[in-house]
Each structure stands twice: as structure tokens, then as C-alpha cells.
Design an enzyme around this catalytic site. Sequence first.
Site, mmCIF file in Angstrom:
data_model
loop_
_atom_site.group_PDB
_atom_site.id
_atom_site.type_symbol
_atom_site.label_atom_id
_atom_site.label_comp_id
_atom_site.label_asym_id
_atom_site.label_seq_id
_atom_site.Cartn_x
_atom_site.Cartn_y
_atom_site.Cartn_z
ATOM 1 N N ARG A 186 -10.140 -12.217 2.152
ATOM 2 C CA ARG A 186 -10.400 -13.263 2.011
ATOM 3 C C ARG A 186 -10.318 -14.454 1.321
ATOM 4 O O ARG A 186 -10.426 -15.266 1.991
ATOM 5 C CB ARG A 186 -11.203 -13.128 0.061
ATOM 6 N N LYS A 219 1.315 -0.841 0.241
ATOM 7 C CA LYS A 219 0.355 0.138 -0.316
ATOM 8 C C LYS A 219 1.141 1.048 0.308
ATOM 9 O O LYS A 219 2.200 1.054 0.338
ATOM 10 C CB LYS A 219 -0.846 0.189 1.622
#
Length: 510
Positions: A353, A279
Site C-alpha cells: 500500500r 516474514k
Amino acid sequence: MEVQVLSKSLDTIETELLVLTVFEDQLDKLDYCKVIDEKLGGKLSRIIESGEVKGKYREFTLLHTENIGASRILIMGLGKSKDFSLDRIRSIAANSSRYARRINIREMAIHDFIDFDAATPDIGEAIVEGILLGMYRFNKYKSTKKDADNAQKLNTLKIASSSEDRVAELQEGANKGKNLAESANFARDLVNEPGNKMTPAIFADEAVKVAETLENVSIKVLEKADIEAEGMGSFLAVSLGSDLPPKMVVMEYKGNPGGKTIGIVGKGVTFDSGGYDLKPSSGMLRMYGDMGGAAATLAAFKAIAQQKLPVNVVIVTPLTENLVNGKAFKPSDILTSMSGKTIEVLNTDAEGRLILCDAMTYIQKYHNPDVLVDIATLTGAAIIALGRTVSATLTNDDELYQRLYDAGEYSGERVWRLPLYDEFRSQLVSDVADIENVGGRSAGTITAAMFLKDFVDEDRPWIHIDIAGTSMMEEEIARYVKNPYLPKEGGTGTGTRLLYHFVESFTEDH
């Protein structure tokens, strides 16, 4: 905070601050405080007639008083009567408590909203929720304790019941509201802890402490070796970049042996750097909050068990950091999940996920819940779609959505449904594995849910909740959200009360 429900007339309640409310379009209908007005020599009537009090939503006016039990009266505007809701009570209570704290009030009283179209227990619940949520501050690491001390100033709330018949129901609602608000504030505390103070091991320890205080509850913490033995290759891959081992907390509450079981899986990434798909620094700043789903799950479980709901609940929280080192998983890696399905990793920053799918497989294999829920700070796309005040939800069962929607409208933690059309699955087709972990820029929240749906047993009712936009608040966002029972910055506790009321909807006496 001590909560007392008293069957006394408003003019006789002894308190430092008495909160009264008025509607913008019903300024002439103040029968419930007529006696107070008379004892004050018509002072309330005069300031309303003068236009000083207009009743606009969140407008407030303070009066110093004589000849009644309260030293001061705080008049709060409710806005137009057609816009009234329980959330208005929650918000007005929050605003009142914040004002009371500002002027160092230790004890506050509020009327019981007898003339309003709402169930009596719900009113008691909303009042106490608003006050406790509104007064929340995270001051643990401040070296000066002034703010923290002020946060404790308001220590007594009196709810003035207009009749003896309402006392028990108001007290019942107030006790429930206290439980729910304190549980939501517990979730906020977990989320607000920085990454060095809330690791997978520390979260697991917090869960053990919670379990020790509850009845009919059992807990198991899976260590790295246990996770490996279960073949959770997807979950383990995410944890490889960290020197801290992963944990998985499994907790069961047996409130109705032989009855339905609700299974809840909460994402617990205690810090998310993005992995090799790193990020930017600005996007990494508050990523200690990427365990908001796990925090809400644990806090809701705590509230459910404390309230002794007649229902069975099992929760699973996979816990890990997503960092970078020489062992960290990489783009294009192929993982084998606990279900046996293989996953092509296209983006290491879509890690939530990857831990959820193994946790969902685990809870279905060992606990076979009648209903499966997962909750996670999963996709930035949910923020683009629905902003910061509504959580995205996707499901394979219309009835589950209606239950969750109703829970959201009641609690103020609102949700909105996105579709799960089969066509979206095509975005996850891999040439080299059973499924890809991302489906491109289009419909990011939907394709994330489609990925998880691949790991839900056929015909099992399942609902997914994406709280990426609602689990944390930032000051510039708070300016336009303007919700007085949410903090200006940090964890909101979103999901705690939502999950509680969703689970409560499965109880026979609901």
C-alpha cells in the site's frame, strides 16, 4: 499453436484426435455426431448404452477409430446441462489438451458447440483460452528438456464449424482467445521468475520490449532520481532496504483519442522479505510473486493494445524489493507521501500500500484517468476471507463493481465485493501522523483498501482488486481447486483477462 477454423463435417476432419462432448443428462441427444456414429457402426451409441460413458464432468473415454478422418476420438463429459457455462468449455478444452499432450498428440480437433446457449465468438475464445492456458508449463530452468519438448507437442488446433456462416465468428473468437491466453501466460512467466531473475530493472526492460511491439503505445521509465523529484517518500522508503534502485513504469495506449481513459496501477514488489517485520522462512518462500499485480497489469495492457480496443489506457507499475539493511525503513518511521499526507509505519510488511499510494497519486496528477483501478497481492486476510479462487474487490462506485463482477464471471477470474464503510477508517487513525499503514488484525483487506482510498481524488470512480489469494497456486491447494486451466504450482496470471474484459466494457461496441 496454429488455430484453424474449418467448415467441415466432423467425420471428414483429418486429425490425430477429435474431441466430442456429452451431457450427463442428455446422453440420448447426440445429433451433432450422428454421422460419426453411423460410420463407426454404432460404436458411440453402444458404449453410451453400456454405461461406459456417463457424461460426468471431466470424465473422458478414448476410442481408436476407422472409416473417419480422425485417428482417435476423445469423449469428454460436460456434467449436467443446467451447469453449462463458457467456463465448462474452457475447462474441457484444457483437460483435452493435457490428455493430448500426454499421449504425444500434435494435432487436435474439437466441435463448435453449436447446440449450446452461447455466442459463437465466445465459444471460439473459450476453446483456445482453455487449451493454451491448460498446456502452460514453466520449464525455463530445467536442465532436461523432456517436459519442455512435450509441452510443444500439440501445435495445431482445428475447430470444426458446423456451417460456413459460423467460420468468421469462430475465427474472430479464436484469435481473441489466443491473444488473451498468451498474455495471461506472459503474466505467469513474469511471476514465476525468481527474485534474482526478475528485479525492478528487469521488469522495466520487459515492459520496454512489450511497448516496442505495439502500436499507439508510449512508455516512460522513472528512475530513482525521478521518483525522488516527485516527492514519493512512501514508495522510496520501501526501496531503501535494497541495493537495487526502484523503477516506475508508465505506459499509455491511445486507442480512442478524446475518449475515456482507464488508469491501472499494479503493485510490483519483486521480492518481499517483510522488511524489519521479517516474514518467517515459510512465508518468504514464494515472495518473488509479490509483483503479480504489476505482471497482470502489463499483460492486460499488452492484450488490450494487441486487440486494438477503442479505448485509452494508462498503466503505472511501481517496482521495488522490500529487504533489510542498515538503511531500510523501520516500524514507527513517519513517511511523507507524494500527496503530502504523512504515514506512520506500524508494520514494514504492509509495504504494498505504501508504493501503491504514491503511484496512484502520480497517475491522477499527470493522467487524470476517468476510472482508476489498482490491483495487488496485498493482504493475507483476503485469502482467509475468500480462499484461493475468488479475488477481493472494494470500490466507491457500484457501476464499476458490476462491470468488474461481469468481467470476472465471463473470464472465470471471479471477484467478490467487501464493504468500504466509513467506520473502518477509524482503525487507521494515528496519534502522530495523518494515517497509519495498518489497522490491526480485524478486517485486514478492508482497512488496506481504506488506506488506499485516502489517496483517491474526491469523486473519482475507483476500484481496488486484491489478488493475494488468486495470483499463485500451490500443489496442495490445486488438489481441491481442480481447475484444469490453472497450473498446479506458480503464477496463475489472474487479473490479466479480468482487467482486459473490464476495460473492454468501456468500449462503445461492447
